[in-house]
Enzyme design. Structure first.
Site, PDB file in Angstrom:
ATOM      1  N   ARG B  73       0.826  -1.207   0.000  1.00  0.00           N
ATOM      2  CA  ARG B  73       0.000   0.000   0.000  1.00  0.00           C
ATOM      3  C   ARG B  73       0.861   1.258   0.000  1.00  0.00           C
ATOM      4  NH1 ARG B  73      -3.102  -2.358   4.157  1.00  0.00           N
ATOM      5  NH2 ARG B  73      -2.964  -0.576   5.547  1.00  0.00           N
ATOM      6  N   TYR B  77       0.350   4.546  -2.315  1.00  0.00           N
ATOM      7  CA  TYR B  77       0.192   5.915  -1.816  1.00  0.00           C
ATOM      8  C   TYR B  77       1.193   6.861  -2.471  1.00  0.00           C
ATOM      9  CZ  TYR B  77      -2.402   3.418   1.824  1.00  0.00           C
ATOM     10  OH  TYR B  77      -3.277   2.607   2.478  1.00  0.00           O
ATOM     11  N   TYR B  99     -12.889   9.217   0.978  1.00  0.00           N
ATOM     12  CA  TYR B  99     -14.018   8.847   1.837  1.00  0.00           C
ATOM     13  C   TYR B  99     -13.613   9.015   3.311  1.00  0.00           C
ATOM     14  CZ  TYR B  99     -12.219   4.101   2.839  1.00  0.00           C
ATOM     15  OH  TYR B  99     -11.489   3.024   3.276  1.00  0.00           O
TER      16      TYR B  99
END
Lengths: 126, 279
Positions: B73, B77, B99
């Protein structure tokens, strides 16, 4: 992407009156039945089940990534989670070494401070 | 929050949150920023939100497409930040809609904020509705009564912070403990949840009740709240992005609710649970 269902959901969510209607079970069904949605979409909406709704919205499994992706925290990397062993609470040899090094560093950093707190020696009287 | 004033030739970035519930949890201020942006990026939590965002600004582009199974991840990013900076370096006003809340569990926000300070472009962050805000509302919790402890679940398992069992705990992303990539299956990482359950057992015992929580994506559907005991947590916590609420083991000794209740004065009104006593 099932755009007709998405647009229906957006039209409901954008209108406070429709949201209120949707929260009332009897009004919800008439709102759904009067829409142009397919029978499958209507059934998914009536089920009130999020998973069913998301499956109807997504064209394929790759689109389901929407709901699965954390935007944040590569903490798994940042804090050195590499093996299942570390996760179970049993510390790896590497983690133990790192901990010892950090502990030594903390102790050596404390020493000068401890000296400064020591009371000055009383002057010897001659 | 605003970091720096934009240097000549550089654009600016505004981070906004879209909350969880479709459309309804986006503030008018965030809406304006999304509409006015020269370039709008987003990572949203459900498919209809992406359609809605596209209708607000035709430049809208999803950064969620950068995720891949097995890809760390952290790498994803960095790629997200790279895409954002491309447009900032062209002098454009960039809006990034994420979100939830844009600084809660959002690495790209922190990375862009740091780069903004270094390079001299302005970064603005607008407040939004976070998962814990939804949790307080759905479970009827006032964090001012007993206080609150909050951790990202991996941090909680790895750093082993000392916790106060008299104060409830909020643990974010319990399904991602020890997971450096993503799983398209959306299933929680079971060894991680097992490690979490073991850690909680040491403080609370196996029978302590906890709530697995997921805020609703739609204003007309309820949030998911599953009450279970710590023993059953690894089997019950199946959704990757769920939040765990661990209630206090017992009330603080200073609370009037601890032990046997005090006799109430004649005519005195009972306070609803979670409501503070006036000073």
């Amino acid at each position: 992407m099932n755009t007709s269902l998405a647009n229906f959901l957006i039209s409901v969510a954008s209108d406070p009156d429709k949201v209120a209607q949707f929260n009332n079970p009897s009004e919800r069904n008439s709102l759904i039945d009067n829409s142009d949605l397919s029978t499958e979409d209507k059934d998914a909406l009536k089920s009130g089940d999020v998973s069913t709704l998301l499956e109807r919205l997504s064209a394929g499994p790759e689109e389901l990534t929407w709901v699965l992706t954390p935007v944040g925290t590569g903490f798994g990397i940042a804090f050195g989670i590499r093996t299942g062993m570390e996760l179970t609470g049993e510390r790896s040899a590497r983690a133990r070494t790192a901990s010892k090094t950090a502990s030594r560093a903390r102790k050596s950093a404390k020493r000068p401070a401890a000296k400064t707190r020591r009371r000055p020696k009383a002057k010897s009287r001659k | 929050m605003t970091a720096a004033v934009t240097a000549p030739g550089l654009g600016e970035v505004v981070f906004v949150g879209t909350g969880f519930s479709l459309v309804t949890q986006t503030t008018p201020e965030a809406l304006g920023a999304m509409r006015r942006a020269d370039k709008l990026f987003h990572v949203v939590a459900e498919p209809a939100a992406a359609v809605w965002i596209k209708s607000l600004n035709p430049t809208a582009e999803s950064l969620a497409l950068l995720y891949r199974e097995g890809k760390p991840r952290g790498e994803t990013y960095r790629e997200m930040v790279g895409r954002i900076l491309e447009h900032v370096h062209r002098g454009e006003k960039v809006c990034v809609a994420l979100y939830g809340h844009p600084t809660i569990g959002c690495d790209p926000t922190q990375m862009v904020l740091a780069l903004g300070r270094d390079e001299g472009f302005a970064v603005r962050i607008l407040p939004a509705i976070s998962s814990d805000a939804c949790l307080y509302a759905d479970l009827g919790i006032d964090p001012m009564v007993d206080g609150i402890q909050a951790y990202e679940a991996s941090v909680f398992v790895q750093r082993r912070p000392r916790i106060d069992t008299r104060t409830p705990i909020v643990l974010w992303q319990i399904g991602f403990i020890g997971e450096s990539s993503i799983q398209f299956s959306g299933r929680a990482n079971k060894p991680g949840v097992t490690a979490l359950a073991r850690r909680l057992t040491a403080y609370y015992g196996k029978d302590h009740k906890v709530a697995i929580y997921q805020a609703s994506w739609y204003p007309f559907l309820p949030s998911t709240v599953i009450w279970t005991d710590i023993r059953s947590l690894p089997e019950t916590a199946t959704a990757a992005v769920a939040t765990l609420f661990v209630p206090a083991r017992r009330r603080p000794a200073t609370s009037r609710t601890a032990g046997s209740p005090r006799p109430r004065r004649a005519g005195a009104q009972a306070r609803p649970p979670g409501v503070r006593r006036p000073y």
